[in-house]
Design a protein around this motif. Structure first.
Motif, PDB file in Angstrom:
ATOM      1  N   LEU A   1      41.104  32.659  48.449  1.00 24.89           N
ATOM      2  CA  LEU A   1      40.908  33.375  49.707  1.00 24.89           C
ATOM      3  C   LEU A   1      40.056  32.528  50.643  1.00 24.89           C
ATOM      4  N   ILE A   2      40.227  32.767  51.944  1.00 20.36           N
ATOM      5  CA  ILE A   2      39.492  32.019  52.960  1.00 20.36           C
ATOM      6  C   ILE A   2      38.413  32.914  53.561  1.00 20.36           C
ATOM      7  N   LEU A   3      37.167  32.490  53.403  1.00 19.26           N
ATOM      8  CA  LEU A   3      36.019  33.156  54.017  1.00 19.26           C
ATOM      9  C   LEU A   3      35.624  32.326  55.236  1.00 19.26           C
ATOM     10  N   ALA A   4      35.878  32.850  56.415  1.00 15.54           N
ATOM     11  CA  ALA A   4      35.629  32.124  57.660  1.00 15.54           C
ATOM     12  C   ALA A   4      34.272  32.519  58.226  1.00 15.54           C
ATOM     13  N   ARG A   5      33.448  31.527  58.452  1.00 11.03           N
ATOM     14  CA  ARG A   5      32.079  31.758  58.919  1.00 11.03           C
ATOM     15  C   ARG A   5      31.869  31.171  60.309  1.00 11.03           C
ATOM     16  N   THR A   6      31.156  31.904  61.149  1.00  9.00           N
ATOM     17  CA  THR A   6      30.722  31.362  62.434  1.00  9.00           C
ATOM     18  C   THR A   6      29.209  31.482  62.577  1.00  9.00           C
ATOM     19  N   ASP A   7      28.604  30.417  63.080  1.00 11.87           N
ATOM     20  CA  ASP A   7      27.169  30.386  63.376  1.00 11.87           C
ATOM     21  C   ASP A   7      26.918  30.415  64.875  1.00 11.87           C
ATOM     22  N   ALA A   8      27.933  30.846  65.653  1.00 11.57           N
ATOM     23  CA  ALA A   8      27.826  30.795  67.109  1.00 11.57           C
ATOM     24  C   ALA A   8      26.777  31.747  67.667  1.00 11.57           C
ATOM     25  N   ARG A   9      26.401  32.778  66.908  1.00 13.92           N
ATOM     26  CA  ARG A   9      25.394  33.734  67.405  1.00 13.92           C
ATOM     27  C   ARG A   9      24.106  33.030  67.797  1.00 13.92           C
ATOM     28  N   HIS A  10      23.701  32.030  67.040  1.00 12.37           N
ATOM     29  CA  HIS A  10      22.416  31.357  67.260  1.00 12.37           C
ATOM     30  C   HIS A  10      22.359  30.660  68.614  1.00 12.37           C
ATOM     31  N   GLU A  11      23.411  29.944  68.968  1.00 12.31           N
ATOM     32  CA  GLU A  11      23.399  29.090  70.153  1.00 12.31           C
ATOM     33  C   GLU A  11      24.066  29.728  71.366  1.00 12.31           C
ATOM     34  N   HIS A  12      25.079  30.564  71.130  1.00 11.47           N
ATOM     35  CA  HIS A  12      25.905  31.069  72.231  1.00 11.47           C
ATOM     36  C   HIS A  12      25.921  32.587  72.369  1.00 11.47           C
ATOM     37  N   GLY A  13      25.270  33.306  71.462  1.00 11.13           N
ATOM     38  CA  GLY A  13      25.205  34.750  71.572  1.00 11.13           C
ATOM     39  C   GLY A  13      26.276  35.461  70.759  1.00 11.13           C
ATOM     40  N   LEU A  14      26.108  36.763  70.635  1.00  8.53           N
ATOM     41  CA  LEU A  14      26.979  37.559  69.777  1.00  8.53           C
ATOM     42  C   LEU A  14      28.410  37.614  70.303  1.00  8.53           C
ATOM     43  N   ALA A  15      28.597  37.677  71.614  1.00  5.39           N
ATOM     44  CA  ALA A  15      29.951  37.780  72.166  1.00  5.39           C
ATOM     45  C   ALA A  15      30.807  36.594  71.745  1.00  5.39           C
ATOM     46  N   GLU A  16      30.253  35.397  71.802  1.00  3.77           N
ATOM     47  CA  GLU A  16      31.002  34.209  71.385  1.00  3.77           C
ATOM     48  C   GLU A  16      31.299  34.250  69.888  1.00  3.77           C
ATOM     49  N   ALA A  17      30.331  34.689  69.118  1.00  4.58           N
ATOM     50  CA  ALA A  17      30.548  34.787  67.679  1.00  4.58           C
ATOM     51  C   ALA A  17      31.683  35.766  67.362  1.00  4.58           C
ATOM     52  N   LEU A  18      31.731  36.887  68.066  1.00  2.00           N
ATOM     53  CA  LEU A  18      32.788  37.866  67.831  1.00  2.00           C
ATOM     54  C   LEU A  18      34.148  37.344  68.265  1.00  2.00           C
ATOM     55  N   THR A  19      34.187  36.605  69.373  1.00  3.99           N
ATOM     56  CA  THR A  19      35.442  35.995  69.816  1.00  3.99           C
ATOM     57  C   THR A  19      35.989  35.073  68.744  1.00  3.99           C
ATOM     58  N   ARG A  20      35.119  34.263  68.171  1.00  2.00           N
ATOM     59  CA  ARG A  20      35.551  33.341  67.123  1.00  2.00           C
ATOM     60  C   ARG A  20      35.989  34.095  65.867  1.00  2.00           C
ATOM     61  N   ALA A  21      35.234  35.097  65.479  1.00  2.00           N
ATOM     62  CA  ALA A  21      35.588  35.858  64.284  1.00  2.00           C
ATOM     63  C   ALA A  21      36.946  36.545  64.449  1.00  2.00           C
ATOM     64  N   GLN A  22      37.192  37.106  65.605  1.00  2.24           N
ATOM     65  CA  GLN A  22      38.476  37.764  65.857  1.00  2.24           C
ATOM     66  C   GLN A  22      39.628  36.776  65.767  1.00  2.24           C
ATOM     67  N   LYS A  23      39.425  35.569  66.291  1.00  2.00           N
ATOM     68  CA  LYS A  23      40.464  34.544  66.222  1.00  2.00           C
ATOM     69  C   LYS A  23      40.649  34.072  64.779  1.00  2.00           C
ATOM     70  N   PHE A  24      39.557  33.938  64.034  1.00  2.00           N
ATOM     71  CA  PHE A  24      39.667  33.547  62.629  1.00  2.00           C
ATOM     72  C   PHE A  24      40.547  34.542  61.876  1.00  2.00           C
ATOM     73  N   ARG A  25      40.349  35.820  62.139  1.00  2.00           N
ATOM     74  CA  ARG A  25      41.148  36.847  61.482  1.00  2.00           C
ATOM     75  C   ARG A  25      42.611  36.733  61.899  1.00  2.00           C
ATOM     76  N   GLU A  26      42.843  36.509  63.175  1.00  2.00           N
ATOM     77  CA  GLU A  26      44.205  36.358  63.695  1.00  2.00           C
ATOM     78  C   GLU A  26      44.910  35.169  63.030  1.00  2.00           C
ATOM     79  N   LEU A  27      44.148  34.125  62.736  1.00  2.00           N
ATOM     80  CA  LEU A  27      44.718  32.930  62.115  1.00  2.00           C
ATOM     81  C   LEU A  27      44.985  33.107  60.627  1.00  2.00           C
ATOM     82  N   GLY A  28      44.445  34.164  60.042  1.00  2.00           N
ATOM     83  CA  GLY A  28      44.756  34.453  58.646  1.00  2.00           C
ATOM     84  C   GLY A  28      43.594  34.443  57.690  1.00  2.00           C
TER      85      GLY A  28
END
Length: 294
Positions: A152-179
């Protein structure tokens, strides 16, 4: 026979939170299983500390990480998630990392969007790559899974630290879309942020509870209510072990009684001596029946 990946899929299908103490070596993983926990995780922080005696700052190589994961996975029967860091290079390296972790026996592998060399998620100085590079890493990881890696693929984003929660959520949503199978938004700073993370997608989410870190150390009841499927405790065992060792070394240096040692019999049993001797009985000469060939 059920594979580690299948075991993890079955756990994730349950509508409940799973507590996941993280292991830093094979022995700590055995203790996690003996304590009755259903899964564990090879913490990169702990693996770097225990294997090379160095901080988790991208110093361990791909080969060292896969070897360490193989040792841990081989010591337990519960599913183990491996830390694949940034994938150790470009998208093709990510594919190799995912395949290597699957062959090592990992049920899942975590791939993150930090710049290389990566850093522990609760230490200063970390930064993330751009969106497209982050997405390519997860595309490559999913491609490796779809090409036959039973993992299984566990996709992690650390964008919250540098770019805020909105960017982190955008990345997480795309990670899910990618599988991606599991999502991990690192270092939210409040319960409200944690609820927003879990509400953002339909994926199983992992909470990372670092005692003294940025994320609130909430009870398991609250974490389950928020919607998390896994609660990881990456440093709990190593921190407890290190404290006990430091205290015992101080006692030994002062010629004081070592008052916090495990009973020698229990120690041998937990490591596996008793099982070894019981299983080896069938191979001793006294246990064999030698028949006359005539």
């Amino acid at each position: 026979m059920t594979t580690p990946a299948d075991q993890l899929r079955a756990l994730l299908a349950q509508p409940r939170l799973h507590t996941m103490p993280c292991a830093y070596d094979a022995l700590s993983a055995k203790l996690v299983e003996q304590a009755g926990f259903p899964l564990t995780f090879m913490t990169g922080f702990g693996a770097s500390a225990s294997r090379i005696g160095a901080p988790d700052l991208g110093l361990m190589s791909y080969g060292e990480v896969v070897d360490h994961a193989r040792n841990i996975a081989g010591a337990v029967s519960i599913p183990m998630i491996g830390d694949g860091d940034t994938g150790y290079g470009n998208a093709m390296n990510v594919r190799r990392t995912v395949a290597g972790m699957a062959s090592a026996g990992c049920a899942a592998v975590m791939i993150e969007d930090q710049l290389a060399p990566k850093r522990c998620g609760h230490t200063p100085g970390k930064a993330v790559v751009g969106r497209e590079e982050a997405y390519d890493r997860i595309r490559a990881a999913v491609d490796a899974r779809e090409s036959g890696a039973d993992i299984l693929i566990l996709a992690r984003t650390d964008a919250r630290h540098e770019h805020g929660l909105a960017e982190a959520l955008t990345r997480a949503q795309k990670f899910r879309e990618l599988g991606a199978d599991i999502l991990f938004v690192e270092a939210p700073r409040s319960e409200a942020e944690m609820r927003e993370i879990c509400a953002a997608t339909d994926a199983p989410n992992m909470a990372n509870i670092v005692e003294g870190g940025e994320t609130p150390d909430l009870s398991r009841e609250v974490l389950q209510d928020i919607g998390y499927r896994i609660a990881a405790y990456p440093l709990t065992l190593m921190s407890a072990a290190m404290r006990a060792m430091v205290q015992t070394l101080e006692q030994l240096a002062k010629d004081q009684p070592r008052d916090s040692l495990m009973d020698f019999g229990d120690l041998r049993k937990r490591i596996g001596f008793d099982d070894y001797y019981a299983e080896s009985e069938i191979y001793t000469s006294s246990a064999r029946t030698v028949k006359d060939p005539h």
